[in-house]
Design an enzyme around this catalytic site. Structure first.
Site, PDB file in Angstrom:
ATOM      1  CG  ASP A  98      -2.262   0.595   0.978  1.00 17.96           C
ATOM      2  OD1 ASP A  98      -2.327   1.596   0.242  1.00 17.96           O
ATOM      3  OD2 ASP A  98      -3.259   0.069   1.504  1.00 17.96           O
ATOM      4  CG  ASP A 200      -4.547   5.916   0.765  1.00 20.32           C
ATOM      5  OD1 ASP A 200      -5.555   5.199   0.916  1.00 20.32           O
ATOM      6  OD2 ASP A 200      -4.375   6.999   1.356  1.00 20.32           O
ATOM      7  CD  GLU A 255      -8.597   4.958  -1.740  1.00 19.08           C
ATOM      8  OE1 GLU A 255      -9.546   4.632  -1.004  1.00 19.08           O
ATOM      9  OE2 GLU A 255      -7.556   5.479  -1.310  1.00 19.08           O
ATOM     10  CG  HIS A 327      -8.767  -0.545   4.217  1.00 22.13           C
ATOM     11  ND1 HIS A 327      -8.551  -0.700   2.863  1.00 22.13           N
ATOM     12  CD2 HIS A 327      -8.382   0.722   4.504  1.00 22.13           C
ATOM     13  CE1 HIS A 327      -8.053   0.412   2.362  1.00 22.13           C
ATOM     14  NE2 HIS A 327      -7.941   1.290   3.332  1.00 22.13           N
ATOM     15  CG  ASP A 328     -11.179   2.869   3.413  1.00 20.54           C
ATOM     16  OD1 ASP A 328     -10.849   2.926   4.606  1.00 20.54           O
ATOM     17  OD2 ASP A 328     -10.475   3.311   2.486  1.00 20.54           O
TER      18      ASP A 328
END
Length: 555
Positions: A98, A200, A255, A327-328
């Site tokens: 990440d 991210d 993302e 995870h979100d």
């Protein structure tokens, strides 16, 4: 269409804090991940996407990085990382890191230096502005985690921009030295042998020079038009690709919240020379009167239109990412399926069928392959997520919305639903830790756990295993052209895939009622590749049971 290993891969996301604890401190770690690699190999996945493991003060669970080339002490050491990477590679598993480079932690040495003075060499590594009217922030922007997007710094006597937590100052990508620092760091990880990056909020790295007030939604102005898909974002990503990404055989996914199909082609077009694919969130974005905090479900026709638009309009032009969970996001079986004991397993399998038969690279979030559900939080004191904590404070304390009205929305939407520990077995704390877990374990772990599912050939785990195997067996599932059928139906999601004369039919019942369906003639004598309930698919008229799903290969 170009064929690539990352198009044919299946990705499994690990949120290290909640995956497996090896030392009894209640926090998942790298040795814990290494201990479960055989489990992932058995599932059949190809790539592990690792949420951040870098050194961090943990204001946002690792997405606030204080040192990109060190490992968070709670997770272990760099030697532990190297061992995990080696063990993964020995099993044919790849590791994607990440990459969080829109912002750092305010404890990163760059920011420690930057806040000292305007004469410091790092002074413009971040975005600093004078206040207005004496002691007011530069504009009215709100941060994603509540409150103003600006924080006053006493030492610099200026405001710095933070689109997330005030402990996550945004980097100034317009500074070429910042870009070079980031590229050098990425190169360091690639030389270590990692297999790619998930980036991210990468669509936010370029901001407009002018920073006017945004349109007010709630308490603050919207920064989106000035900070998302900014003026230089594609130039900076092409520079990243030229200097780093193109030098290695790696996988990249960005993302890109709020991205349109046309914008996605710029980020991840076959010849864009930027990224391999992007994450878009249209299919999981449901907004109500409290913004993202809602307990409403998206109408199936809307979900179908959204997913189908991405399937058809990117075909041959850019690559899709397929996901329900991360995870979100809250747990998919609670969100789009039915997490009651009667329907949890069958709806989890149906949702998996619907997604994994589409065109693109599928992502599985830890526990999704077990049918893990949302957590029954008793109150806000059980939250660990900064976004959820701040949202409850803002809506219930600042805006005076009653707890009774707002709480169902928090329960349904909170990111902490995804972050409860993986349920490995029916022992204490679901086998995740011998200590006190950092966040509560879902009480349903006695019934939903990996050990039980590994022993049950009809489990959600084994169903995912079969879906993954089918994708490896049939290029049609990876590369075939998609066509939606019955677009307006609010209960059935039906589509076909076609490649080199082969054709596939996927039928999914998203309701808890029986549904009639007429099987197209070309599929009536076809092979059933997978189904989550027994039925006769050779007949013309078929009655689907609640949450039934099947896939037919034309004869």
């Amino acid at each position: 269409m170009k064929r690539n290993w990352w198009k044919e891969a299946v990705v499994y996301q690990i949120y290290p804090r909640s995956f497996m604890d090896s030392n009894g401190d209640g926090i998942g770690d790298l040795k814990g991940i290494t201990s479960r690699l055989d489990y992932l190999k058995e599932l059949g996945i190809d790539v592990i996407w690792l949420s951040p493991v870098y050194q961090s003060p943990n204001d946002d669970n690792g997405y606030d990085i204080s040192d990109y080339q060190a490992i968070m002490e709670e997770f272990g050491t760099m030697e532990d990382f190297d061992e995990m990477l080696s063990q993964a590679h020995s099993r044919g598993l790849k590791i994607v890191m990440d990459l969080v480079v829109n912002h750092t932690s305010d404890e990163h040495r760059w920011f420690v230096e930057s806040r000292k003075s305007e004469e410091n060499p790092y002074h413009d590594y971040y975005i600093w502005r004078e206040g207005k009217n004496g002691n007011q922030p530069p504009n009215n922007w709100g941060s994603c985690f509540g409150g103003s997007a600006w924080q006053y710094d006493e030492s610099r006597q200026m405001y710095y921009l933070h689109l997330f937590s005030k402990k996550q100052p945004d980097l100034n990508w317009d500074n070429p030295r910042v870009r070079q620092e980031v590229f050098d760091m990425m190169r360091w990880w690639c030389e270590k042998g990692i297999d790619g990056f998930r980036m991210d909020v990468i669509s936010m790295i370029s901001k407009t020079e002018e920073m006017p007030d945004g349109e007010v939604h709630g308490l603050y102005g919207d920064f989106g038009p000035y900070c998302v898909h900014g003026p230089n974002v594609h130039r900076y990503l092409r520079e990243m690709n030229e200097q780093v990404l193109s030098k290695y055989d790696i996988m990249t996914v960005g993302e890109t919240s709020g991205v349109t199909v046309e914008q996605a082609k710029l980020y991840a077009g076959e010849d864009a020379h930027e990224l391999n694919m992007v994450f878009q969130f249209e299919h999981v974005d449901v907004h109500g009167k409290y913004g993202k905090w809602t307990d409403e479900k998206m109408p199936l026709s809307t979900l179908k239109e959204t997913l189908s638009r991405w399937q058809t309009q990117l075909y041959g032009k850019a690559w899709n990412s397929l996901f329900w969970d991360n995870h979100d996001q809250p747990r998919v079986v609670s969100r789009f399926g039915n997490d009651s004991p009667a329907f949890r397993e069958v709806s989890a399998k149906m949702l998996a069928t619907c997604l994994h038969m589409m065109q693109g690279t599928p992502y599985i979030f830890q526990g999704e392959e077990l049918g893990m559900t949302n957590y029954p939080f008793a109150g806000p004191e059980e939250f660990r997520d900064i976004e959820s904590i701040n949202a409850y404070r803002e809506w219930c304390e600042s805006k005076k919305v009653s707890h009774e009205e707002f709480w169902p929305c928090m329960l349904f939407t909170s990111r902490d639903n995804a972050r409860t520990p993986v349920q490995w077995d029916d022992s204490t704390n679901a086998g995740f830790t011998e200590g006190t877990p950092w966040i509560p374990v879902n009480p349903n772990y006695k019934d939903i756990n990996a050990r039980a599912e590994l022993e049950d050939p009809d489990s959600v785990f084994h169903y995912y295993q079969k879906l993954i195997a089918l994708r490896k067996q049939y290029p049609l599932i990876v590369y075939g052209k998609y066509e939606l059928l019955m677009a307006e139906d609010e209960n059935l999601f039906v589509y076909t895939r076609e490649l080199d004369g082969q054709k596939l039919l996927t039928v999914c019942n998203f309701s808890e009622q029986e549904q009639e369906f007429v099987i197209p003639e070309e599929f009536r004598n076809g092979e059933c590749l997978i189904c989550n309930l027994s039925n006769d698919y050779s007949r013309e008229a078929c009655v689907l049971k609640p949450y039934e799903a099947f896939v037919l290969l034309s004869s």
